[in-house]
Design a protein around this motif. Structure first.
Motif, PDB file in Angstrom:
ATOM      1  N   PRO A  77    -120.773   2.721 -56.778  1.00 34.87           N
ATOM      2  CA  PRO A  77    -119.903   3.774 -57.311  1.00 34.87           C
ATOM      3  C   PRO A  77    -118.523   3.729 -56.668  1.00 34.87           C
ATOM      4  CG  PRO A  77    -121.532   4.695 -55.808  1.00 34.87           C
ATOM      5  CD  PRO A  77    -121.906   3.265 -56.008  1.00 34.87           C
ATOM      6  N   CYS A  78    -117.507   4.005 -57.471  1.00 35.02           N
ATOM      7  CA  CYS A  78    -116.142   4.054 -56.956  1.00 35.02           C
ATOM      8  C   CYS A  78    -115.275   4.833 -57.926  1.00 35.02           C
ATOM      9  CB  CYS A  78    -115.566   2.652 -56.740  1.00 35.02           C
ATOM     10  SG  CYS A  78    -115.428   1.684 -58.246  1.00 35.02           S
ATOM     11  N   LEU A  79    -114.167   5.343 -57.430  1.00 34.06           N
ATOM     12  CA  LEU A  79    -113.189   6.014 -58.272  1.00 34.06           C
ATOM     13  C   LEU A  79    -112.432   4.972 -59.093  1.00 34.06           C
ATOM     14  CD1 LEU A  79    -111.807   8.721 -55.811  1.00 34.06           C
ATOM     15  CD2 LEU A  79    -113.655   8.926 -57.491  1.00 34.06           C
ATOM     16  N   PRO A  80    -111.810   5.384 -60.202  1.00 29.77           N
ATOM     17  CA  PRO A  80    -111.172   4.420 -61.104  1.00 29.77           C
ATOM     18  C   PRO A  80    -110.176   3.490 -60.417  1.00 29.77           C
ATOM     19  CG  PRO A  80    -111.291   6.561 -62.145  1.00 29.77           C
ATOM     20  CD  PRO A  80    -111.753   6.756 -60.739  1.00 29.77           C
ATOM     21  N   ASP A  81    -109.332   4.029 -59.550  1.00 26.39           N
ATOM     22  CA  ASP A  81    -108.297   3.204 -58.921  1.00 26.39           C
ATOM     23  C   ASP A  81    -108.876   2.168 -57.971  1.00 26.39           C
ATOM     24  OD1 ASP A  81    -106.374   4.500 -60.319  1.00 26.39           O
ATOM     25  OD2 ASP A  81    -105.722   5.800 -58.675  1.00 26.39           O
ATOM     26  N   ALA A  82    -110.108   2.372 -57.508  1.00 22.08           N
ATOM     27  CA  ALA A  82    -110.727   1.444 -56.569  1.00 22.08           C
ATOM     28  C   ALA A  82    -111.626   0.420 -57.256  1.00 22.08           C
ATOM     29  CB  ALA A  82    -111.520   2.220 -55.529  1.00 22.08           C
ATOM     30  N   ASP A  83    -111.747   0.491 -58.566  1.00 17.88           N
ATOM     31  CA  ASP A  83    -112.641  -0.418 -59.273  1.00 17.88           C
ATOM     32  C   ASP A  83    -112.004  -1.808 -59.367  1.00 17.88           C
ATOM     33  OD1 ASP A  83    -114.332  -1.750 -61.139  1.00 17.88           O
ATOM     34  OD2 ASP A  83    -114.966   0.204 -61.887  1.00 17.88           O
ATOM     35  N   PRO A  84    -112.676  -2.853 -58.936  1.00 19.09           N
ATOM     36  CA  PRO A  84    -112.089  -4.198 -58.993  1.00 19.09           C
ATOM     37  C   PRO A  84    -112.009  -4.751 -60.407  1.00 19.09           C
ATOM     38  CG  PRO A  84    -114.336  -4.312 -58.163  1.00 19.09           C
ATOM     39  CD  PRO A  84    -113.984  -2.855 -58.258  1.00 19.09           C
ATOM     40  N   ASP A  85    -112.747  -4.162 -61.343  1.00 21.33           N
ATOM     41  CA  ASP A  85    -112.712  -4.649 -62.731  1.00 21.33           C
ATOM     42  C   ASP A  85    -112.420  -3.472 -63.661  1.00 21.33           C
ATOM     43  OD1 ASP A  85    -112.949  -5.963 -65.104  1.00 21.33           O
ATOM     44  OD2 ASP A  85    -114.867  -6.920 -64.625  1.00 21.33           O
TER      45      ASP A  85
END
Length: 626
Positions: A3-11
């Motif tokens: 899980p991650c916030l949108p800005d931290a998503d690598p894809d």
């Protein structure tokens, strides 16, 4: 995916693609629009396959249906109906297997069995009690067999620990005489809510009426003014019912429909300073059977008082099912589920947290639309208004719902029931006050794992989209939703969602049969008119208000089913659900907090007039699945 916030998503491109696909799968439609909710109720256009019931769940439903059918076989319906068919075949038992794999057949077989009961009216209360064959009688039945003072105490108890314990409101202000006189109308308009703490202006409670009631309760020294000043006076106002049409039912006599009745009563209650039975007792003061009525009934009025209580009980049961239960839990969560799937990516931390609290809700609500609240379904058959009228009651409730004030602490504060000296014994409030902090603490610690500051909240476009869609008239259409810009506000909102899906729904759902399965306590509809000042002192006048045998059997059946299917438990998440290992100690602490809350609740419950187990964490499911 971690899980991650949108800005931290690598894809991010893949994330956006998954959201685009979800928006094609989870689609809003709207039904039941009327002047109080012109944009209608938000529902899923169709139920995605991922949201359907599992075979294991349907097996649990089948087991409860088998219990009901066994009860129907055990009951001597010849005695119940005085000549009904009362014959059950092996096909009734075999038929329950048909529901596995077809959710629209849930609840069908026992209701068909109940429908074969004759349409006659039972001649006494024993006939209603005869419905309990292999199924034990709820505790409320025994209380109602005792003397009037115990019956009245049980009536008041249901305002704080019954099937619908969140209608009661504290009174702090008595409107002046001119204001009250100006509101003594009998029109069919739906009256607005009085200001917080104000006695409804259409309610004709005064010192004379209060003194008459206090004489009955052996409290001649008490006054209305003192009760208000000491925060001891409380009111239940069923104004939402005003102006709804009466339903009809087929009595089978000459093929002519007969009226059912539903009223919009107001009832007052007071916490006695002292009483022979118990210190600090909440007891009924008076009942007005309709908004603006001139006649007010008090406990010294025999059968007319019993009839007035039944008017209130029927109104309370209808409000429970159509507003407190359907509107404020099922439909609020449907809007939240659709908004979450459409706006929060599958690996958004809040989506990960919330998904277990969404399980089966869309499928269950779709079944309700197709069956329970469809023409000819249980709502149409059992309740006092027409189906359109009952659904208007739901939309009236939703038009006044305030999402940001729907959590337990704010609800307690807004209804002015937080003074524990004025109202020392309020099981729903007390148990909710033990349970809410446990849920909130878990949510707070979880949110803080991913949102280090308020800036992280405001910079999350998916989160903003979720709350925007939840409150948008053309999407979720839930009132009171505001932009969430701080961690504190976010924690409160997510706690409210989990509370609504779990504890709030559970206390409403699992109290249905224990409090409402016995029709003389809470009749779904009234079959004779309300009492008047001229009503004769004859118990038959009260018995005529109660349902005929087949309606009572249908009410018994559907409420037993709804109150006995269980799936999962609050605090239990699927194995390996949280891929982020930082959640493990949080979840362990959550389970510990729930166990401590359970200990507090069980300890309190041992001293209560009637047990209130519905907010024990061990009895609460994680989602709205029934």
């Amino acid at each position: 995916m971690l899980p991650c916030l949108p800005d931290a998503d690598p894809d991010r491109l893949a994330r956006k693609a998954r959201l685009a696909q979800a928006r094609e799968t989870f689609v809003f439609t709207h039904k039941y629009a009327n002047p109080s909710l012109p944009d209608g109720v938000a529902l899923a256009e169709k139920v995605p396959v991922s949201q359907e019931f599992l075979p294991g769940y349907l097996g649990k439903v089948a087991w409860v249906e088998a219990e009901l059918l066994a009860n129907h076989v055990a009951v001597d319906f010849e005695k119940l109906t005085g000549g009904g068919s009362g014959r059950w075949s092996i096909l009734d038992f075999l038929g329950i297997t048909r529901l596995v794999g077809n959710r629209h057949l849930i609840f069908s077989r026992p209701l068909q069995a109940a429908g074969r009961v004759a349409r006659s009216f039972p001649v006494n209360l024993s006939a209603y009690k005869a419905q309990f064959g292999t199924i034990s009688k709820p505790e409320i039945v025994a209380r109602l067999d005792e003397g009037q003072r115990t019956q009245d105490r049980a009536f008041a108890w249901q305002r704080v620990a019954g099937a619908n314990p969140e209608v009661l409101k504290g009174i702090r202000v008595l409107p002046d005489r001119s204001e009250r006189l100006s509101n003594r109308s009998h029109d069919d308009s739906w009256p607005p809510a009085p200001p917080p703490g104000h006695l409804p202006a259409t309610f004709h409670l005064d010192e004379t009426v209060y003194a008459r009631a206090m004489t009955w309760w052996r409290q001649d020294h008490d006054t209305l003014e003192a009760a208000i000043a000491e925060h001891r006076l409380y009111v239940c106002d069923y104004r939402h019912h005003q102006g709804l049409p009466n339903g009809t039912w087929d009595s089978g006599v000459l093929g002519l429909p007969r009226d059912k009745y539903l009223y919009a009563p107001i009832a007052a209650f007071v916490r006695l300073r002292d009483s022979p039975e118990r210190i600090g007792e909440l007891v009924p003061v008076c009942i007005q059977c309709e908004q603006g009525d001139e006649t007010v009934f008090t406990p010294d009025q025999g059968v007319r008082w019993q009839m007035a209580k039944t008017v209130v009980q029927s109104a309370d049961g209808t409000t429970q099912e159509m507003i407190s239960h359907l509107a404020y839990t099922h439909l609020v969560m449907e809007a939240a589920i659709l908004s979450a799937h459409r706006q929060l990516a599958p690996n958004h931390p809040l989506q990960v947290l919330l998904v277990p609290h969404f399980q089966f809700t869309l499928a269950l609500n779709d079944h309700a639309v197709q069956s329970l609240i469809a023409p000819g379904g249980p709502v149409d058959e059992v309740f006092g208004s027409t189906l359109v009228g009952s659904l208007e009651l739901t939309t009236r409730g939703l038009s006044e719902y305030d999402f940001m004030r729907a959590g337990a602490p704010t609800d307690i504060e807004d209804r002015l029931v937080d003074d524990r000296q004025g109202l020392p014994d309020y099981p729903w409030r007390d148990d909710a006050s033990s349970l809410w902090p446990a849920i909130r603490r878990f949510v707070q610690r979880y949110v803080e794992l991913y949102y280090a500051s308020d800036a992280d909240v405001t910079n999350d476009p998916e989160l903003a989209g979720f709350f925007r869609e939840l409150g948008s008239p053309d999407a979720g259409n839930i009132k009171g939703v505001v932009p969430v810009e701080t961690r504190e506000t976010l924690i409160g909102a997510i706690t409210t969602l989990i509370w609504t899906a779990s504890a709030q729904h559970a206390c409403l759902n699992y109290s249905q049969f224990p409090m409402m399965g016995y029709a003389p306590n809470v009749p779904g509809a009234l079959y004779a008119k309300k009492p008047t000042a001229d009503t004769g002192e004859n118990e038959l006048n009260w018995l005529e208000m109660l349902p005929p045998a087949h309606k009572a059997a249908a009410q018994f059946t559907i409420l037993y089913e709804l109150s006995n299917v269980r799936w999962g438990k609050l605090g239990d998440y699927p194995p390996l659900h949280f891929l982020d290992r930082r959640v493990e100690p949080l979840l362990a602490d959550f389970k510990r907090d729930l166990a401590l809350a359970e200990q507090e609740i069980v300890a309190r419950d041992s001293y209560r007039m009637i047990s209130y187990p519905y907010l024990r964490p061990s009895q609460i499911g994680a989602s709205i699945y029934i």
